[in-house]
Design a protein around this motif. Structure first.
Motif, PDB file in Angstrom:
ATOM      1  N   THR A   1      16.158   6.697   6.294  1.00  0.00           N
ATOM      2  CA  THR A   1      15.360   7.139   4.914  1.00  0.00           C
ATOM      3  C   THR A   1      13.988   7.664   5.386  1.00  0.00           C
ATOM      4  O   THR A   1      13.693   8.828   5.072  1.00  0.00           O
ATOM      5  CB  THR A   1      15.031   5.770   4.371  1.00  0.00           C
ATOM      6  OG1 THR A   1      16.221   5.004   4.081  1.00  0.00           O
ATOM      7  CG2 THR A   1      14.394   6.301   2.808  1.00  0.00           C
ATOM      8  N   LEU A   2      13.406   7.424   6.555  1.00  0.00           N
ATOM      9  CA  LEU A   2      12.437   8.232   7.078  1.00  0.00           C
ATOM     10  C   LEU A   2      12.760   9.882   7.180  1.00  0.00           C
ATOM     11  O   LEU A   2      11.853  10.526   6.873  1.00  0.00           O
ATOM     12  CB  LEU A   2      11.841   7.537   8.210  1.00  0.00           C
ATOM     13  CG  LEU A   2      10.236   7.802   8.881  1.00  0.00           C
ATOM     14  CD1 LEU A   2       9.423   7.593   7.747  1.00  0.00           C
ATOM     15  CD2 LEU A   2      10.103   7.485  10.013  1.00  0.00           C
ATOM     16  N   ARG A   3      13.960   9.906   7.899  1.00  0.00           N
ATOM     17  CA  ARG A   3      14.154  11.275   8.118  1.00  0.00           C
ATOM     18  C   ARG A   3      14.618  12.046   6.683  1.00  0.00           C
ATOM     19  O   ARG A   3      14.238  13.035   6.666  1.00  0.00           O
ATOM     20  CB  ARG A   3      15.449  11.501   8.941  1.00  0.00           C
ATOM     21  CG  ARG A   3      15.149  10.997  10.359  1.00  0.00           C
ATOM     22  CD  ARG A   3      16.076  11.492  11.231  1.00  0.00           C
ATOM     23  NE  ARG A   3      17.616  10.543  11.102  1.00  0.00           N
ATOM     24  CZ  ARG A   3      17.821   9.632  11.648  1.00  0.00           C
ATOM     25  NH1 ARG A   3      16.785   9.008  12.590  1.00  0.00           N
ATOM     26  NH2 ARG A   3      18.914   8.862  11.604  1.00  0.00           N
ATOM     27  N   ALA A   4      14.954  11.410   5.735  1.00  0.00           N
ATOM     28  CA  ALA A   4      14.967  12.040   4.426  1.00  0.00           C
ATOM     29  C   ALA A   4      13.800  12.149   3.920  1.00  0.00           C
ATOM     30  O   ALA A   4      13.709  13.150   2.811  1.00  0.00           O
ATOM     31  CB  ALA A   4      15.745  10.895   3.534  1.00  0.00           C
ATOM     32  N   LEU A   5      12.705  11.442   4.200  1.00  0.00           N
ATOM     33  CA  LEU A   5      11.391  11.896   3.761  1.00  0.00           C
ATOM     34  C   LEU A   5      10.702  13.006   4.315  1.00  0.00           C
ATOM     35  O   LEU A   5       9.758  13.381   4.111  1.00  0.00           O
ATOM     36  CB  LEU A   5      10.664  10.613   3.994  1.00  0.00           C
ATOM     37  CG  LEU A   5      11.016   9.346   2.996  1.00  0.00           C
ATOM     38  CD1 LEU A   5      10.112   8.160   3.591  1.00  0.00           C
ATOM     39  CD2 LEU A   5      10.365   9.668   1.491  1.00  0.00           C
ATOM     40  N   ARG A   6      11.406  13.428   5.450  1.00  0.00           N
ATOM     41  CA  ARG A   6      11.177  14.718   6.408  1.00  0.00           C
ATOM     42  C   ARG A   6       9.781  14.380   7.078  1.00  0.00           C
ATOM     43  O   ARG A   6       9.034  15.228   7.422  1.00  0.00           O
ATOM     44  CB  ARG A   6      10.649  15.824   5.325  1.00  0.00           C
ATOM     45  CG  ARG A   6      11.834  16.263   4.633  1.00  0.00           C
ATOM     46  CD  ARG A   6      12.898  17.015   5.306  1.00  0.00           C
ATOM     47  NE  ARG A   6      13.991  17.575   4.582  1.00  0.00           N
ATOM     48  CZ  ARG A   6      15.101  17.140   3.943  1.00  0.00           C
ATOM     49  NH1 ARG A   6      15.478  15.930   4.414  1.00  0.00           N
ATOM     50  NH2 ARG A   6      15.983  17.979   3.266  1.00  0.00           N
ATOM     51  N   ARG A   7       9.846  13.276   7.452  1.00  0.00           N
ATOM     52  CA  ARG A   7       8.629  12.598   8.162  1.00  0.00           C
ATOM     53  C   ARG A   7       9.024  12.136   9.664  1.00  0.00           C
ATOM     54  O   ARG A   7      10.127  11.588   9.601  1.00  0.00           O
ATOM     55  CB  ARG A   7       8.017  11.575   7.689  1.00  0.00           C
ATOM     56  CG  ARG A   7       7.493  11.885   6.237  1.00  0.00           C
ATOM     57  CD  ARG A   7       6.370  12.907   6.178  1.00  0.00           C
ATOM     58  NE  ARG A   7       5.010  12.508   6.752  1.00  0.00           N
ATOM     59  CZ  ARG A   7       4.048  13.511   6.888  1.00  0.00           C
ATOM     60  NH1 ARG A   7       4.434  14.511   6.684  1.00  0.00           N
ATOM     61  NH2 ARG A   7       2.916  13.095   7.469  1.00  0.00           N
TER      62      ARG A   7
ATOM     63  N   GLY B   1       0.882  -1.019   0.075  1.00  0.00           N
ATOM     64  CA  GLY B   1       0.044  -0.206   0.097  1.00  0.00           C
ATOM     65  C   GLY B   1       0.781   1.269  -0.123  1.00  0.00           C
ATOM     66  O   GLY B   1       2.386   1.226  -0.064  1.00  0.00           O
ATOM     67  N   ILE B   2       0.119   2.392   0.197  1.00  0.00           N
ATOM     68  CA  ILE B   2       0.962   3.693   0.510  1.00  0.00           C
ATOM     69  C   ILE B   2       0.952   3.695   1.970  1.00  0.00           C
ATOM     70  O   ILE B   2       0.256   3.568   2.753  1.00  0.00           O
ATOM     71  CB  ILE B   2       0.027   4.720   0.073  1.00  0.00           C
ATOM     72  CG1 ILE B   2      -0.252   5.046  -1.750  1.00  0.00           C
ATOM     73  CG2 ILE B   2       0.396   6.220   0.505  1.00  0.00           C
ATOM     74  CD1 ILE B   2       1.274   5.559  -2.286  1.00  0.00           C
ATOM     75  N   MET B   3       2.199   4.093   2.179  1.00  0.00           N
ATOM     76  CA  MET B   3       2.577   4.278   3.895  1.00  0.00           C
ATOM     77  C   MET B   3       2.289   5.620   4.318  1.00  0.00           C
ATOM     78  O   MET B   3       2.909   6.458   4.151  1.00  0.00           O
ATOM     79  CB  MET B   3       4.007   3.922   4.006  1.00  0.00           C
ATOM     80  CG  MET B   3       4.317   2.391   3.547  1.00  0.00           C
ATOM     81  SD  MET B   3       3.508   1.076   4.460  1.00  0.00           S
ATOM     82  CE  MET B   3       2.398   0.662   3.089  1.00  0.00           C
ATOM     83  N   LEU B   4       1.188   5.780   4.861  1.00  0.00           N
ATOM     84  CA  LEU B   4       0.388   7.046   5.067  1.00  0.00           C
ATOM     85  C   LEU B   4       1.195   7.801   5.915  1.00  0.00           C
ATOM     86  O   LEU B   4       1.188   9.093   5.504  1.00  0.00           O
ATOM     87  CB  LEU B   4      -1.269   6.963   5.143  1.00  0.00           C
ATOM     88  CG  LEU B   4      -2.024   8.129   5.058  1.00  0.00           C
ATOM     89  CD1 LEU B   4      -1.907   8.942   3.586  1.00  0.00           C
ATOM     90  CD2 LEU B   4      -3.360   7.861   5.485  1.00  0.00           C
ATOM     91  N   PRO B   5       1.836   7.343   6.922  1.00  0.00           N
ATOM     92  CA  PRO B   5       2.667   8.184   7.512  1.00  0.00           C
ATOM     93  C   PRO B   5       3.875   9.021   6.885  1.00  0.00           C
ATOM     94  O   PRO B   5       4.235  10.147   7.514  1.00  0.00           O
ATOM     95  CB  PRO B   5       3.162   7.523   8.723  1.00  0.00           C
ATOM     96  CG  PRO B   5       2.045   6.316   8.804  1.00  0.00           C
ATOM     97  CD  PRO B   5       1.775   6.147   7.326  1.00  0.00           C
ATOM     98  N   ASN B   6       4.077   8.675   5.796  1.00  0.00           N
ATOM     99  CA  ASN B   6       5.026   9.329   4.983  1.00  0.00           C
ATOM    100  C   ASN B   6       4.672  10.384   4.199  1.00  0.00           C
ATOM    101  O   ASN B   6       5.624  11.205   3.525  1.00  0.00           O
ATOM    102  CB  ASN B   6       5.744   8.357   4.067  1.00  0.00           C
ATOM    103  CG  ASN B   6       6.445   6.972   4.663  1.00  0.00           C
ATOM    104  OD1 ASN B   6       6.613   7.081   5.752  1.00  0.00           O
ATOM    105  ND2 ASN B   6       6.822   5.854   3.909  1.00  0.00           N
TER     106      ASN B   6
END
Length: 333
Positions: free
Chosen positions: A116-122, A76-81
């Motif tokens: 990578t989550l930090r790279a996504l700015r989330r 799916g789409i990982m909505l928190p991102n």
């Protein structure tokens, strides 16, 4: 047999680059709709060289443009991102381009590592807002309300069907509360499958989208002419799982004759636990395995991963699975 769908991993192999993986996914969709598969989904993963579906909505547009009738969606789409508004814009656009064919499955996990989550700015805490984000996204896809100052253009009014994805009981409870279809990721996290399905069905509240529970079960299936050949093909996925435990998420590898020479006893135990629901074998073996899974779970639909290295061989696996399962023979949502 219940309805069959496909979870397409968009695997980059040692012989196929990212463009080849994307074109193979598109080609699979064109074949799958002829074989009776209901839908083909791809998942959002980041920082994984062996998976080419990070820009999920763009990948879905590529797949949908190469097929005619099969439903295409995110699994799916990982909505928190993401901001729900942006996902509404993307999937609303897909719905305008391919009306009546787009699904939007939503997950709470990041689909990547913390760096990578930090790279996504989330923020990692963004997952805490998942229920509210689902409702916000649903509202942006619905009709414009009187006085609404922010519209998701061109998404408003498309009512793209939402699904909740999960590998634990949290997603089951949320899908039940919101009256949404539920897909359980038993293709890699089978431990809580039966408990999650029981919670979902017992707590389900009808909604505008769905009047009764609808459960999809993820399952790895590898089909070939014989059990032995299918087991050999399945070593590609087994090696991928072993590589995950080693922290080496690389490209998909061709099958090998002796998997025991590849993984350690600990890696084998970990992988076999995650792959416990897999069905590997000849058409007769696959048919009996899928029938048993449906009987045990009451699944309304199976979504199949067939992680076979060679594209032509993978197509044949999906064709045999469709024949064994009588794809397209039951009702739909």
């Amino acid at each position: 047999m219940t309805a069959l769908s496909i979870l397409e991993l968009v695997r980059v192999t040692e012989e196929t680059d990212a463009r080849g993986a994307l074109d193979n996914a598109r080609d699979l969709a064109a074949h799958a709709e002829k074989w009776g598969y209901r839908r083909i989904w791809v998942a959002e993963h980041h920082n994984m060289p062996g998976i080419a579906s990070a820009a999920t909505s763009i990948v879905l547009a590529h797949i949908a443009a190469g097929s005619d009738t099969i439903r295409v969606g995110a699994g799916g789409i990982m909505l928190p991102n993401h901001a729900p508004y942006v996902i509404a814009e993307q999937f609303g656009t897909l719905a305008r381009l391919f009306p009546g064919r787009i699904d939007l499955g939503l997950g709470r996990a990041p689909g990547t590592d913390q760096l990578t989550l930090r790279a996504l700015r989330r923020s990692p805490e963004a997952a805490d807002n998942f229920p509210q984000d689902v409702l916000e996204l649903q509202a942006f896809l619905g009709p414009v309300a009187s006085g609404q100052r922010i519209q998701a253009v061109p998404a408003a009014g498309t009512a793209v069907p939402l699904w909740i994805l999960g590998s634990s009981t949290f997603g089951a409870m949320l899908a039940a509360e919101f009256g949404l279809p539920y897909a359980f990721a038993s293709h890699f996290a089978p431990d809580l499958l039966l408990e999650a399905l029981e919670i979902y069905r017992s707590r389900f509240k009808p909604s505008e989208q769905l009047d009764r529970p609808y459960a999809m079960v993820g399952v790895n299936v590898v089909a070939a002419g014989t059990d032995a050949e299918a087991r050999r093909l399945a070593t590609t996925q087994q090696m991928s799982f072993a590589d995950i435990f080693r922290g080496a998420r690389g490209l998909s590898r061709p099958p090998i004759d002796d998997i025991e020479s590849y993984w350690s006893p600990m890696e084998k135990a970990q992988a076999m636990r995650m792959l416990a629901r897999s069905i590997v074998g000849s058409p007769a073996t696959v048919r009996s395995g899928m029938e048993a899974l449906v009987a045990e779970t009451g699944a309304d639909e199976l979504i199949v991963v067939s992680d076979v290295y060679d594209h032509a061989t993978r197509l044949r696996s999906f064709e045999l699975i469709a024949e064994a399962g009588d794809a397209g023979s039951k009702g739909s949502i």
